[in-house]
Design an enzyme around this catalytic site. Structure first.
Site, PDB file in Angstrom:
ATOM      1  N   GLN A 298      -4.228  -1.913   9.398  1.00  0.00           N
ATOM      2  CA  GLN A 298      -4.262  -3.051   8.833  1.00  0.00           C
ATOM      3  C   GLN A 298      -4.918  -4.307   9.711  1.00  0.00           C
ATOM      4  O   GLN A 298      -4.390  -4.376  10.933  1.00  0.00           O
ATOM      5  CB  GLN A 298      -2.751  -3.560   8.492  1.00  0.00           C
ATOM      6  CG  GLN A 298      -2.584  -4.629   7.751  1.00  0.00           C
ATOM      7  CD  GLN A 298      -3.154  -4.563   6.384  1.00  0.00           C
ATOM      8  OE1 GLN A 298      -3.228  -3.748   5.682  1.00  0.00           O
ATOM      9  NE2 GLN A 298      -3.933  -5.670   5.835  1.00  0.00           N
TER      10      GLN A 298
ATOM     11  N   ASP B 261     -10.844   2.820   4.478  1.00  0.00           N
ATOM     12  CA  ASP B 261     -11.302   1.150   4.390  1.00  0.00           C
ATOM     13  C   ASP B 261     -12.799   1.277   4.792  1.00  0.00           C
ATOM     14  O   ASP B 261     -13.346   0.280   4.716  1.00  0.00           O
ATOM     15  CB  ASP B 261     -10.643   0.574   5.850  1.00  0.00           C
ATOM     16  CG  ASP B 261      -9.447  -0.247   5.211  1.00  0.00           C
ATOM     17  OD1 ASP B 261      -9.253  -0.301   4.089  1.00  0.00           O
ATOM     18  OD2 ASP B 261      -8.616  -0.796   5.984  1.00  0.00           O
TER      19      ASP B 261
ATOM     20  N   LYS C 299       0.721  -1.388  -0.120  1.00  0.00           N
ATOM     21  CA  LYS C 299       0.055  -0.043   0.008  1.00  0.00           C
ATOM     22  C   LYS C 299       0.966   1.373   0.016  1.00  0.00           C
ATOM     23  O   LYS C 299       0.612   2.087  -0.687  1.00  0.00           O
ATOM     24  CB  LYS C 299      -1.014   0.096   1.145  1.00  0.00           C
ATOM     25  CG  LYS C 299      -2.044  -1.039   1.247  1.00  0.00           C
ATOM     26  CD  LYS C 299      -2.876  -1.349   2.234  1.00  0.00           C
ATOM     27  CE  LYS C 299      -3.736  -2.522   2.106  1.00  0.00           C
ATOM     28  NZ  LYS C 299      -4.476  -2.825   3.297  1.00  0.00           N
TER      29      LYS C 299
END
Ligand code: NAP
Length: 284
Positions: A96, A119, A52
């Protein structure tokens, strides 16, 4: 059967993102910045977080990877996220998953401000998706699946679409997006009975159960389109999906490969979401 390769549509998205990043920099005299928080030592998380950060740099963003030890407490993580929420140089941020120990049980989805929640776990962002708000910030993988279908001109409106899985990151937003796009939706999960009776009536099936090479030919209607979201490393070291791909070739009309199917789309949409967050913040 056509392979629904994710690389060409992901590159298309990333090229568009790169242009928007440059435009933003020219207009606002600063870079767009993505922060990825990685807690613990999971090897898989290390690979994903690095990827990422690398792609963000490739499209011209600033990216910061914050690596915290496995012993990080909920209070420490919350304090960091609050600091990032208040940092005007940060446009998008994520933590994450999976998280070590009991951190997974903490309400982290409430600690990231919806404006920077790339997200899309925050209830505000889930709510705008449900309302079919055109400005909604949408979870990366499901949004990537919709872009993949669109790239290969697979129409959704009026079709029967089934989603296998109901997680907050994939299954639920996926079903909502398909519904928003006027599909008739079915959602199945681990407690569903006779799943194949439901998947068999679907023209499009999105598989996100997290079971390596589990779903074979008998699950799917002839000439249906199957999007395999699952990603696993098999005992032999091969990367595989949730579907038994060899059985589906010559049975379905389209199948996303694993790897190089949904994976590249997820990362590309993460970058797209980060730009969207930056653009919205300067507008408001
Ligand atoms: N390619 C990418 O970019 C990407 C991104 C995200 C995730 N993934 C992969 O996608 C897969 C799913 O991820 P996730 O985060 O959604 O997983 P998850 O949180 O483990 O959710 C799995 C879902 O599948 C359901 N399920 C389990 N066994 C089932 C069965 N036999 N029949 C029907 N449904 C079943 C579960 O039902 P219950 O709710 O009843 O437990 C649950 O809703 C994983 O392999 C993950 O690695 C890939």
């Amino acid at each position: 059967m056509i392979w629904l390769n994710g690389n060409p549509p992901a590159d298309k998205i990333l090229n568009e993102v790169e242009l928007r990043v440059q435009k933003f920099k020219t207009s606002n005299h600063r870079h767009i910045k993505l922060v990825v928080v990685w807690v613990g030592n999971s090897e898989a998380s290390k690979v994903y977080t690095n990827k990422k950060a690398v792609i963000a740099k490739q499209v011209g963003m600033l990216s910061e990877l914050i690596h915290l030890p496995e012993t990080t407490t909920a209070v420490e993580l919350k304090n960091l996220l609050v600091k990032l929420n208040n940092d005007p140089t940060v446009d998008g941020m994520l933590v994450q998953r999976p998280l070590p120990g009991t951190l997974e049980l903490e309400p982290i989805h409430l600690w990231i401000t919806p404006e920077k929640d790339v997200d899309c776990f925050h209830p505000y962002n889930l709510g705008t998706l449900m309302r079919n708000d055109p400005e909604a910030l949408v979870s990366c993988t499901p949004k990537g699946v919709m872009a993949l279908l669109d790239f290969y001109s697979i129409s959704v409106a009026g079709k029967n679409a089934c989603v296998i899985g109901r997680s907050l990151i994939v299954g639920r937003p996926m079903t909502q997006l398909l519904l928003n796009a006027n599909a008739t939706t079915i959602q199945v999960h681990s407690k569903s009975k006779n799943i194949e009776e439901l998947t068999q009536i679907a023209d499009i099936v999105v598989v996100a159960a997290g079971l390596p090479e589990y779903f074979g030919k008998k699950m799917f209607k002839k000439d249906s389109v199957v999007i395999d979201v699952g990603i696993h490393r098999s005992n032999s070291g091969k990367i595989v999906g949730d579907c038994i791909a060899d059985e589906l070739i010559n049975h379905v009309s389209g199948l996303s490969p694993v790897p190089k199917g949904v994976g590249p789309m997820t990362i590309a949409v993460l970058m797209q979401n980060t730009v969207l967050c930056a653009e919205k913040r300067v507008k408001n």
